[in-house]
Enzyme design. Structure first.
Site, PDB file in Angstrom:
ATOM      1  N   TYR A  98       0.813  -1.211   0.000  1.00  0.00           N
ATOM      2  CA  TYR A  98       0.000   0.000   0.000  1.00  0.00           C
ATOM      3  C   TYR A  98       0.854   1.270   0.000  1.00  0.00           C
ATOM      4  CZ  TYR A  98      -4.086  -2.922   1.157  1.00  0.00           C
ATOM      5  OH  TYR A  98      -5.093  -3.857   1.154  1.00  0.00           O
TER       6      TYR A  98
ATOM      7  N   SER B 107      -5.644 -13.903   2.672  1.00  0.00           N
ATOM      8  CA  SER B 107      -6.536 -12.986   1.979  1.00  0.00           C
ATOM      9  C   SER B 107      -6.755 -13.487   0.559  1.00  0.00           C
ATOM     10  CB  SER B 107      -5.920 -11.579   1.959  1.00  0.00           C
ATOM     11  OG  SER B 107      -6.755 -10.653   1.308  1.00  0.00           O
ATOM     12  N   ASN B 108      -8.001 -13.518   0.136  1.00  0.00           N
ATOM     13  CA  ASN B 108      -8.358 -13.908  -1.238  1.00  0.00           C
ATOM     14  C   ASN B 108      -8.047 -15.371  -1.553  1.00  0.00           C
ATOM     15  OD1 ASN B 108      -9.101 -11.102  -2.097  1.00  0.00           O
ATOM     16  ND2 ASN B 108      -6.926 -10.753  -1.675  1.00  0.00           N
TER      17      ASN B 108
ATOM     18  N   TRP C 233     -13.642  -7.120   2.450  1.00  0.00           N
ATOM     19  CA  TRP C 233     -13.037  -5.909   1.902  1.00  0.00           C
ATOM     20  C   TRP C 233     -13.848  -5.425   0.701  1.00  0.00           C
ATOM     21  CZ3 TRP C 233     -10.986  -5.687  -3.096  1.00  0.00           C
ATOM     22  CH2 TRP C 233     -10.622  -6.897  -3.697  1.00  0.00           C
TER      23      TRP C 233
ATOM     24  N   CYS D 247     -16.342  -3.298   0.625  1.00  0.00           N
ATOM     25  CA  CYS D 247     -17.766  -3.422   0.939  1.00  0.00           C
ATOM     26  C   CYS D 247     -18.642  -2.556   0.040  1.00  0.00           C
ATOM     27  CB  CYS D 247     -17.993  -3.066   2.404  1.00  0.00           C
ATOM     28  SG  CYS D 247     -17.152  -4.185   3.554  1.00  0.00           S
TER      29      CYS D 247
ATOM     30  N   GLY E 116     -15.521  -0.591  -4.184  1.00  0.00           N
ATOM     31  CA  GLY E 116     -14.634   0.456  -4.669  1.00  0.00           C
ATOM     32  C   GLY E 116     -15.352   1.718  -5.108  1.00  0.00           C
ATOM     33  N   GLY E 117     -16.529   1.949  -4.549  1.00  0.00           N
ATOM     34  CA  GLY E 117     -17.325   3.122  -4.926  1.00  0.00           C
ATOM     35  C   GLY E 117     -18.276   2.872  -6.079  1.00  0.00           C
TER      36      GLY E 117
ATOM     37  N   ASN F 289     -22.349   4.507  -8.779  1.00  0.00           N
ATOM     38  CA  ASN F 289     -22.386   4.757 -10.220  1.00  0.00           C
ATOM     39  C   ASN F 289     -23.843   4.845 -10.679  1.00  0.00           C
ATOM     40  OD1 ASN F 289     -22.362   4.543 -13.041  1.00  0.00           O
ATOM     41  ND2 ASN F 289     -20.533   3.267 -13.050  1.00  0.00           N
TER      42      ASN F 289
ATOM     43  N   SER G 293     -12.835   4.627   3.943  1.00  0.00           N
ATOM     44  CA  SER G 293     -12.834   6.082   3.897  1.00  0.00           C
ATOM     45  C   SER G 293     -11.916   6.682   4.959  1.00  0.00           C
ATOM     46  CB  SER G 293     -14.251   6.620   4.103  1.00  0.00           C
ATOM     47  OG  SER G 293     -14.252   8.041   4.133  1.00  0.00           O
TER      48      SER G 293
END
Length: 302
Positions: free
Chosen positions: A57, A160-161, A211, A213, A216-217, A221, A267
């Site tokens: 990150y 993860s994943n 993750w 949730c 990604g925004g 849309n 956020s």
């Protein structure tokens, strides 16, 4: 405003807050050191004491470390999760290579040492393998995990994943339970509901970490037909359960799953963090949960 409780992640596992503050985009938030510390203290006051970062990150771990250094006492109030295993393409154009995964023992130990140094802490509360490595040698991972545990550098381990089979492969080499599988879960990407990963975790009494949730925004849309249809239903359910935003509805939908997920928040604005916290007090019934699922899939259940 609800207060976020701590929950036990797995047999022999740690207690983490039911909502986790993600610091994936910290590098883009434009916060000063003091602003970073203030934000951290604000979500800790809400009960969100667990934070999530990763070696990949960007400068997230360094920026977090700078904030922690301003008030070392806050380290005793938080739990830090980091992840390893993704090697990005180097900035130098002279080096020809692709992004790749590396779960070798040496790579794991080096990544943890770098994370501890950048964060300015002596121990990670949990370390996760960020992505499944097709070349993973489970015995090497076990050797690295054992060394990290014995040295006190990492308290708990997870993934993860991972698919259920990948999870089981690694677990077969470990003497202690993996504490989580961090997977994408939202009303747009339904893969985790259908690939068996949540059923496996429920069987083993291991809580998933959800993750992305809000996809990604993507849930905001307004031009995508499928998402517009989903938003209409989310707004409808919001009125029925007393939610003030579709964000609250989505978090309530995720947290209702019987695998008992803990949910990551992405956020960096405390007002937006308060929405998932408010979702904890909402009661969504089974029909409402399935109504959201059905409208997302665009077809009724069989």
């Amino acid at each position: 405003m609800s207060f976020v409780e701590k929950v036990v992640m797995a047999p022999e596992g740690p207690s983490f807050s039911k909502l986790i503050q993600g610091y994936w985009r910290l590098d883009s938030w434009g916060m000063s050191k003091q602003a970073r510390l203030t934000f951290m203290k604000q979500h800790v006051e809400l009960g969100i004491t667990t934070i999530d970062t990763a070696a990949i990150y960007k400068n997230s771990e360094t920026l977090l470390g700078e904030a922690l250094k301003l008030d070392p006492g806050i380290r005793d109030k938080i739990q830090i999760i980091s992840k390893f295993g993704i090697n990005s393409i180097p900035d130098s154009p002279s080096e020809k290579r692709v992004s790749h995964y590396d779960s070798s023992k040496s790579a794991i130990l080096t990544s943890v040492d770098n994370s501890l140094r950048q964060l300015g802490v002596e121990q990670l509360d949990a370390l996760l393998i960020h992505r499944p490595d097709f070349l993973m040698v489970a015995d090497q991972v076990q050797a690295a995990f054992t060394e990290l545990e014995n040295s006190g550098k990492v308290a708990h381990f997870g993934v993860s994943n991972f698919t259920p089979m990948q999870f089981d492969l690694l677990q077969s080499r470990l003497s202690r339970p993996l504490i989580t599988n961090q997977v994408e879960l939202n009303p747009i990407n339904l893969d985790s509901l259908e690939n068996g990963v949540l059923e496996q975790l429920q069987k083993d009494r291991v809580r998933p970490m959800a993750w992305s949730c809000l996809a990604g925004g993507a849930v905001f849309n307004k031009t995508n037909v499928r998402i517009a249809r989903l938003r209409t239903t989310l707004e409808e359910v919001a009125k029925e359960i007393g939610a003030t935003s579709i964000t609250q509805v989505i978090f309530a939908w995720i947290l209702k799953h019987p695998s008992k997920p803990v949910a990551l928040i992405g956020s960096g604005k405390i007002k937006r963090v308060q929405d998932p916290v408010a979702a904890l007090r909402l009661n969504m019934n089974t029909e409402q949960w399935y109504r959201i699922l059905v409208v997302s899939k665009g077809q009724p259940v069989p």
